[in-house]
Design an enzyme around this catalytic site. Structure first.
Site, PDB file in Angstrom:
ATOM      1  N   LYS A 186      32.136  26.877  49.397  1.00 37.34           N
ATOM      2  CA  LYS A 186      32.866  27.286  50.394  1.00 37.34           C
ATOM      3  C   LYS A 186      32.599  28.515  51.397  1.00 37.34           C
ATOM      4  CE  LYS A 186      36.655  24.732  48.544  1.00 37.34           C
ATOM      5  NZ  LYS A 186      38.319  24.944  47.466  1.00 37.34           N
ATOM      6  N   TYR A 199      41.382  16.697  52.638  1.00 37.03           N
ATOM      7  CA  TYR A 199      42.259  16.714  51.903  1.00 37.03           C
ATOM      8  C   TYR A 199      43.211  16.195  52.043  1.00 37.03           C
ATOM      9  CZ  TYR A 199      38.925  20.968  49.471  1.00 37.03           C
ATOM     10  OH  TYR A 199      38.695  21.631  48.954  1.00 37.03           O
ATOM     11  N   PHE A 238      50.840  24.697  49.889  1.00 40.48           N
ATOM     12  CA  PHE A 238      49.228  25.375  50.163  1.00 40.48           C
ATOM     13  C   PHE A 238      48.812  24.679  51.235  1.00 40.48           C
ATOM     14  CE2 PHE A 238      48.543  22.739  46.811  1.00 40.48           C
ATOM     15  CZ  PHE A 238      47.538  22.494  47.273  1.00 40.48           C
ATOM     16  N   ARG A 255      32.539  19.042  37.664  1.00 45.60           N
ATOM     17  CA  ARG A 255      33.594  19.941  37.784  1.00 45.60           C
ATOM     18  C   ARG A 255      33.555  21.071  37.352  1.00 45.60           C
ATOM     19  NH1 ARG A 255      38.125  18.786  41.584  1.00 45.60           N
ATOM     20  NH2 ARG A 255      39.470  19.007  39.354  1.00 45.60           N
ATOM     21  N   THR A 267      41.024  25.274  38.666  1.00 46.13           N
ATOM     22  CA  THR A 267      41.151  25.447  40.397  1.00 46.13           C
ATOM     23  C   THR A 267      41.551  27.281  40.420  1.00 46.13           C
ATOM     24  OG1 THR A 267      41.990  23.152  40.982  1.00 46.13           O
ATOM     25  CG2 THR A 267      42.529  24.494  42.099  1.00 46.13           C
ATOM     26  N   ARG A 305      33.605  29.172  39.113  1.00 47.47           N
ATOM     27  CA  ARG A 305      35.299  30.323  39.663  1.00 47.47           C
ATOM     28  C   ARG A 305      35.394  31.357  38.654  1.00 47.47           C
ATOM     29  NH1 ARG A 305      38.348  24.718  40.512  1.00 47.47           N
ATOM     30  NH2 ARG A 305      37.290  24.225  43.609  1.00 47.47           N
ATOM     31  N   ASN A 353      38.441  30.392  46.198  1.00 43.49           N
ATOM     32  CA  ASN A 353      38.008  29.644  44.984  1.00 43.49           C
ATOM     33  C   ASN A 353      36.510  29.074  44.925  1.00 43.49           C
ATOM     34  OD1 ASN A 353      38.305  26.969  46.072  1.00 43.49           O
ATOM     35  ND2 ASN A 353      39.258  26.682  44.540  1.00 43.49           N
ATOM     36  N   HIS A 364      33.916  23.496  45.705  1.00 47.92           N
ATOM     37  CA  HIS A 364      34.623  22.342  45.928  1.00 47.92           C
ATOM     38  C   HIS A 364      33.803  21.190  44.909  1.00 47.92           C
ATOM     39  CE1 HIS A 364      36.426  18.920  46.391  1.00 47.92           C
ATOM     40  NE2 HIS A 364      35.682  18.013  46.852  1.00 47.92           N
ATOM     41  N   GLU A 405      34.540  11.021  49.755  1.00 52.32           N
ATOM     42  CA  GLU A 405      34.297  12.496  50.447  1.00 52.32           C
ATOM     43  C   GLU A 405      32.888  12.281  50.767  1.00 52.32           C
ATOM     44  OE1 GLU A 405      35.084  15.162  46.974  1.00 52.32           O
ATOM     45  OE2 GLU A 405      37.076  14.679  47.960  1.00 52.32           O
TER      46      GLU A 405
END
Ligand code: RTP
Ligand code: MG
Length: 148
Positions: free
Chosen positions: A9, A49, A57, A85, A91, A102, A112, A115, A126
């Site tokens: 990100k 998203y 948020f 993951r 998260t 993270r 964070n 993704h 995606e």
């Protein structure tokens, strides 16, 4: 081969973490199948998203994800969806275990760092949003052949 969609990100790019993060996925044994540095537009953010549209948020999430360049990746490998993951961690970086990306590099849920798709179905959805099929490469690796 199972595939997943991963994004470093904007905060990861700005904080010079691209190399560190890529190295983790590579060393784990996942295969880099596609990669590009790009900007996420508002439209792309809404597509990616879609499940979060309308949540409190969401506006902040769109502002964050469109705020600077990101690195979009397709990684492949056995169990890669769940594996990445786990490597990314919870998260909210405040709850993410040390040793996860993270957990090691973040402190705020709205920043964070990474993704990753949450299921094989999400991954394929995606990947199709971010990449054309011809941008995803199939190739074999043979370290000896490239050393000697
Ligand atoms: P991601 O989709 O980015 O991999 O993250 P995730 O599955 O772990 O979390 P998800 O529930 O899908 O949330 C997507 C992203 O929205 C931001 N978020 N902010 N302020 C908040 O309470 C909040 N909750 C989620 C995070 O950037 C999260 O990664
Ligand atoms: Mg998610």
């Amino acid at each position: 081969m199972e595939r997943t969609f991963v994004m470093i990100k904007p905060d990861g790019v700005q904080r010079n973490l691209v190399g560190e993060i890529l190295a983790r996925y590579e060393k784990k044994g996942y295969k880099l199948l596609a990669m590009k540095l790009m900007r996420v537009t508002e439209e792309l953010a809404h597509q990616h998203y879609a499940e979060h549209v309308g949540k409190p948020f969401f506006p902040g999430l769109v502002e964050y994800i469109t705020s600077g360049p990101v690195v979009a990746l397709v990684l492949g490998g056995k169990g890669v969806v769940a594996g990445v993951r786990a490597m990314n961690g919870a998260t909210n970086p405040a709850n993410a275990a040390p040793g996860t990306i993270r957990g090691d590099y973040g402190i705020e849920v709205g920043r964070n760092v990474v993704h990753a798709s949450d299921s094989v179905e999400s991954a394929e959805r995606e990947i199709a949003i971010y990449f054309k099929e011809e941008e995803i490469l199939a190739y074999e690796k043979n370290v000896d052949a490239w050393l000697y």
